[in-house]
Design a protein around this motif. Structure first.
Motif, PDB file in Angstrom:
ATOM      1  N   LYS A 212       0.862  -1.169   0.000  1.00 59.23           N
ATOM      2  CA  LYS A 212       0.000   0.000   0.000  1.00 59.23           C
ATOM      3  C   LYS A 212       0.901   1.221   0.000  1.00 59.23           C
ATOM      4  CE  LYS A 212      -3.951  -2.118   2.355  1.00 59.23           C
ATOM      5  NZ  LYS A 212      -4.877  -2.053   3.522  1.00 59.23           N
ATOM      6  N   VAL A 213       0.553   2.215  -0.795  1.00 61.62           N
ATOM      7  CA  VAL A 213       1.381   3.403  -0.977  1.00 61.62           C
ATOM      8  C   VAL A 213       0.713   4.565  -0.252  1.00 61.62           C
ATOM      9  CG1 VAL A 213       2.388   4.975  -2.665  1.00 61.62           C
ATOM     10  CG2 VAL A 213       2.130   2.541  -3.219  1.00 61.62           C
ATOM     11  N   GLY A 214       1.440   5.175   0.681  1.00 59.39           N
ATOM     12  CA  GLY A 214       0.862   6.305   1.387  1.00 59.39           C
ATOM     13  C   GLY A 214       1.587   6.616   2.672  1.00 59.39           C
ATOM     14  N   SER A 215       1.059   7.581   3.407  1.00 57.49           N
ATOM     15  CA  SER A 215       1.749   8.181   4.549  1.00 57.49           C
ATOM     16  C   SER A 215       1.363   7.522   5.860  1.00 57.49           C
ATOM     17  CB  SER A 215       1.427   9.678   4.614  1.00 57.49           C
ATOM     18  OG  SER A 215       1.820  10.319   3.417  1.00 57.49           O
ATOM     19  N   PHE A 216       2.332   7.512   6.774  1.00 63.59           N
ATOM     20  CA  PHE A 216       2.139   6.926   8.093  1.00 63.59           C
ATOM     21  C   PHE A 216       2.932   7.725   9.114  1.00 63.59           C
ATOM     22  CE2 PHE A 216       5.881   4.946   6.281  1.00 63.59           C
ATOM     23  CZ  PHE A 216       6.771   4.813   7.336  1.00 63.59           C
ATOM     24  N   MET A 217       2.691   7.451  10.402  1.00 63.66           N
ATOM     25  CA  MET A 217       3.412   8.152  11.460  1.00 63.66           C
ATOM     26  C   MET A 217       3.888   7.181  12.533  1.00 63.66           C
ATOM     27  SD  MET A 217       2.459  11.667  13.506  1.00 63.66           S
ATOM     28  CE  MET A 217       1.295  11.019  14.711  1.00 63.66           C
ATOM     29  N   LEU A 218       5.092   7.443  13.013  1.00 61.26           N
ATOM     30  CA  LEU A 218       5.709   6.699  14.101  1.00 61.26           C
ATOM     31  C   LEU A 218       5.837   7.602  15.314  1.00 61.26           C
ATOM     32  CD1 LEU A 218       8.679   5.314  11.963  1.00 61.26           C
ATOM     33  CD2 LEU A 218       6.575   4.071  12.501  1.00 61.26           C
ATOM     34  N   VAL A 219       5.787   7.032  16.498  1.00 54.70           N
ATOM     35  CA  VAL A 219       6.015   7.773  17.735  1.00 54.70           C
ATOM     36  C   VAL A 219       7.095   7.050  18.535  1.00 54.70           C
ATOM     37  CG1 VAL A 219       4.079   6.573  18.881  1.00 54.70           C
ATOM     38  CG2 VAL A 219       4.962   8.727  19.824  1.00 54.70           C
ATOM     39  N   SER A 220       8.026   7.821  19.084  1.00 48.94           N
ATOM     40  CA  SER A 220       9.124   7.246  19.850  1.00 48.94           C
ATOM     41  C   SER A 220       8.700   6.989  21.291  1.00 48.94           C
ATOM     42  CB  SER A 220      10.335   8.177  19.841  1.00 48.94           C
ATOM     43  OG  SER A 220      11.354   7.684  20.690  1.00 48.94           O
ATOM     44  N   GLU A 221       9.168   5.875  21.807  1.00 47.86           N
ATOM     45  CA  GLU A 221       8.973   5.557  23.224  1.00 47.86           C
ATOM     46  C   GLU A 221      10.199   5.940  24.047  1.00 47.86           C
ATOM     47  OE1 GLU A 221       6.111   1.665  22.659  1.00 47.86           O
ATOM     48  OE2 GLU A 221       8.214   1.538  22.056  1.00 47.86           O
ATOM     49  N   GLY A 222      11.150   6.618  23.391  1.00 44.76           N
ATOM     50  CA  GLY A 222      12.349   7.103  24.064  1.00 44.76           C
ATOM     51  C   GLY A 222      12.737   8.459  23.527  1.00 44.76           C
ATOM     52  N   GLY A 223      13.959   8.575  23.001  1.00 47.49           N
ATOM     53  CA  GLY A 223      14.448   9.830  22.450  1.00 47.49           C
ATOM     54  C   GLY A 223      14.319   9.862  20.945  1.00 47.49           C
ATOM     55  N   VAL A 224      15.060  10.769  20.311  1.00 50.43           N
ATOM     56  CA  VAL A 224      15.013  10.893  18.864  1.00 50.43           C
ATOM     57  C   VAL A 224      15.480   9.614  18.186  1.00 50.43           C
ATOM     58  CG1 VAL A 224      17.341  11.883  18.667  1.00 50.43           C
ATOM     59  CG2 VAL A 224      15.576  12.446  16.944  1.00 50.43           C
ATOM     60  N   GLU A 225      16.288   8.819  18.880  1.00 50.97           N
ATOM     61  CA  GLU A 225      16.786   7.565  18.324  1.00 50.97           C
ATOM     62  C   GLU A 225      15.762   6.438  18.398  1.00 50.97           C
ATOM     63  OE1 GLU A 225      17.544   7.470  22.682  1.00 50.97           O
ATOM     64  OE2 GLU A 225      17.780   8.973  21.094  1.00 50.97           O
ATOM     65  N   GLY A 226      14.670   6.638  19.153  1.00 50.07           N
ATOM     66  CA  GLY A 226      13.654   5.611  19.304  1.00 50.07           C
ATOM     67  C   GLY A 226      13.734   4.931  20.660  1.00 50.07           C
ATOM     68  N   PRO A 227      13.108   3.752  20.775  1.00 50.48           N
ATOM     69  CA  PRO A 227      12.468   2.955  19.717  1.00 50.48           C
ATOM     70  C   PRO A 227      11.118   3.530  19.301  1.00 50.48           C
ATOM     71  CG  PRO A 227      12.155   1.891  21.840  1.00 50.48           C
ATOM     72  CD  PRO A 227      13.058   3.073  22.088  1.00 50.48           C
ATOM     73  N   TYR A 228      10.803   3.393  18.019  1.00 46.01           N
ATOM     74  CA  TYR A 228       9.564   3.914  17.463  1.00 46.01           C
ATOM     75  C   TYR A 228       8.553   2.786  17.250  1.00 46.01           C
ATOM     76  CZ  TYR A 228      11.813   8.393  16.436  1.00 46.01           C
ATOM     77  OH  TYR A 228      12.454   9.600  16.551  1.00 46.01           O
ATOM     78  N   ARG A 229       7.292   3.145  17.366  1.00 50.30           N
ATOM     79  CA  ARG A 229       6.201   2.245  16.999  1.00 50.30           C
ATOM     80  C   ARG A 229       5.248   2.991  16.077  1.00 50.30           C
ATOM     81  NH1 ARG A 229       1.506   3.808  19.222  1.00 50.30           N
ATOM     82  NH2 ARG A 229       1.553   5.021  21.184  1.00 50.30           N
ATOM     83  N   LEU A 230       4.393   2.239  15.392  1.00 47.42           N
ATOM     84  CA  LEU A 230       3.420   2.799  14.469  1.00 47.42           C
ATOM     85  C   LEU A 230       2.182   3.274  15.235  1.00 47.42           C
ATOM     86  CD1 LEU A 230       3.057   3.047  11.331  1.00 47.42           C
ATOM     87  CD2 LEU A 230       1.791   0.888  11.465  1.00 47.42           C
ATOM     88  N   VAL A 231       1.635   4.441  14.871  1.00 49.83           N
ATOM     89  CA  VAL A 231       0.420   4.916  15.538  1.00 49.83           C
ATOM     90  C   VAL A 231      -0.765   4.042  15.120  1.00 49.83           C
ATOM     91  CG1 VAL A 231       1.271   7.279  15.737  1.00 49.83           C
ATOM     92  CG2 VAL A 231      -0.152   6.642  13.762  1.00 49.83           C
ATOM     93  N   GLU A 232      -1.815   4.056  15.932  1.00 47.97           N
ATOM     94  CA  GLU A 232      -2.948   3.153  15.747  1.00 47.97           C
ATOM     95  C   GLU A 232      -3.638   3.345  14.397  1.00 47.97           C
ATOM     96  OE1 GLU A 232      -5.518   3.875  19.021  1.00 47.97           O
ATOM     97  OE2 GLU A 232      -4.116   3.092  20.525  1.00 47.97           O
ATOM     98  N   GLY A 233      -3.722   4.583  13.935  1.00 49.97           N
ATOM     99  CA  GLY A 233      -4.443   4.862  12.698  1.00 49.97           C
ATOM    100  C   GLY A 233      -3.818   4.269  11.462  1.00 49.97           C
TER     101      GLY A 233
END
Length: 447
Positions: A212-233
């Motif tokens: 699927k082609v399109g935009s998504f967002m990640l949110v970090s559970e720490g600093g700028v280095e992460g770790p990142y997870r995908l938002v629910e939407g």
């Protein structure tokens, strides 16, 4: 697309002739008018736009040059040694205040060893950080999160094995896949890093070769280095609705709005998407409102309107700037001279430069003024304010077509570049790449 409070406004073409504006103000016999004229004199002038609306301004003063720009000295990865620098498209740079100190971040679309571009697959998103725009620029230290993995890589389809119940890092539609035409497929494009309400976010896009082609967002559970997870939407799909678009090899129903960006102001944030749509984020930042049927910016389109990319909003002094990337295509005028214009693709039209065009408004949603050329060859960029208040834009020199694809220039394309901007003041309300004459000397006519 974070906001900046420094100053801009909507202007009409008939009011943009710098000398005429100054003379008109000076002719008014009021103290306020004299003060206004004096204020205007402190700022560079607006340039008259090419006529008719839709022609491109190609003057050399609007190019990133040695005197107004430079390529960031990003820490190389092992894959960068042969080229001698980082290969990057869709360069993104920003400056945030974290812990009372400036922190610069840089990211963009990169490629894997052995491929000429960022498709049909790449290995995700890398982030660099620095305390000064000039550097030193270091890869974000991800070694504490993934010991032994490549430093600086904050997200990748490779991280699908990190998914856990209640924590999605890579959704199924973002994972690598195979077909007979391209082999391995799937890539992340055009990432942006944002620091909002004390958290780090990355807005990015799964590119044309993805499931699927399109935009998504990640949110970090720490600093700028992460770790990142995908938002629910984004667990099941990219943001927004699917529609017909992109290359013919994209499967029906797979194409969504690309080139996602984030604009924040105060406690609120909005998603800005390709095809000129936007949506407000929920307060928890896990999805957008509405999830489908997104509203469109009120713009002054070209006629006909060409394909535009990289929609981005920047606020300066209470005014809003909407940027797009537009191909300046050359064609022949009836008299045999060269026409430079933001025309749609068509017979006799050749891609020349991937420009940044911009319009201004009093409101986020518009209506926006007519567009003008902010920078030649500076398309698919962002604007940011450095820690001293200076305004900058990014550029990358598109290697796919046009000027920078020429064999004599290709080695200098796909760079992490930044160029200084100039503002024409609180009455003229324009941003340009910093010009040599600072706009005070009348430029030659545009042909």
């Amino acid at each position: 697309m974070t906001g900046s409070e420094n100053g801009l406004n909507v202007g009409r073409r008939s009011l943009l002739t710098g000398a005429a504006g100054l003379l008109g103000a000076a002719a008014l016999p009021t103290t306020a008018a004299r003060a206004e004229a004096g204020s205007l004199g402190r700022y560079p002038s607006n340039w008259p736009d090419p006529e008719p609306y839709g022609l491109a301004d190609t003057r050399p003063d609007l190019w990133p040059r040695e005197d107004n720009s430079f390529v960031l000295p990003l820490e190389p990865r092992p894959r960068d040694k042969e080229l001698g620098r980082v290969w990057m498209r869709d360069t993104y740079v920003n400056c945030f205040t974290v812990g009372g100190r400036p922190l610069y971040v840089a990211t963009g679309t990169t490629r894997v060893p052995g491929l000429e571009g960022a498709g049909p697959w790449n290995d995700g998103i890398f982030v660099w950080v620095a305390r000064s725009l000039r550097g030193p620029w270091r890869l974000a230290d991800t070694t504490g999160i993934r010991p032994g993995a490549e430093k600086g890589k904050v997200w990748s389809p490779e991280f699908a094995a990190e998914n856990r119940p209640g924590r999605v890092v890579v959704a199924p539609w973002q994972e690598y896949w195979q077909d007979d035409r391209f082999g391995k497929r799937g890539q992340a494009w055009a990432p942006e890093v944002h620091y909002f309400r004390g958290k780090w976010y990355i807005v990015a896009c799964m590119g044309d070769h993805s499931r699927k082609v399109g935009s998504f967002m990640l949110v970090s559970e720490g600093g700028v280095e992460g770790p990142y997870r995908l938002v629910e939407g984004n667990h099941d799909k990219p943001f927004g609705d699917p529609f017909i678009g992109g290359p013919n090899f994209i499967e029906p129903g797979a194409y969504h709005h690309i080139d996602g960006s984030l604009y924040s102001e105060g406690h609120d944030a909005w998603l800005v998407l390709h095809n000129h749509v936007y949506a407000k984020f929920r307060d928890d930042m896990e999805d957008i409102i509405p999830a489908t049927g997104l509203p469109k910016f009120q713009q002054t389109p070209y006629s006909p309107e060409p394909y535009l990319e990289g929609a981005y909003v920047f606020k300066h002094g209470g005014k809003y700037y909407l940027l797009h990337a537009a191909w300046d295509r050359t064609s022949a005028n009836p008299d045999g001279s060269t026409r430079y214009a933001y025309d749609p693709a068509g017979p006799g039209r050749v891609q020349y430069q991937y420009d940044a065009v911009v319009a201004v408004s009093d409101r986020f949603e518009g209506p926006y003024s007519e567009r003008w050329t902010l920078g030649v060859g500076a398309g698919h960029n962002n604007i940011f304010t450095d820690h001293t208040g200076g305004l900058w834009a990014t550029f990358f020199r598109n290697p796919n077509f046009g000027h920078w694809s020429d064999p004599s220039r290709i080695a200098d394309s796909a760079v992490a570049g930044v160029v200084r901007l100039e503002w024409t003041g609180p009455q003229r309300h324009r941003l340009y790449v910093q010009r040599r004459n600072n706009g005070h000397t009348a430029p030659p006519p545009i042909r």
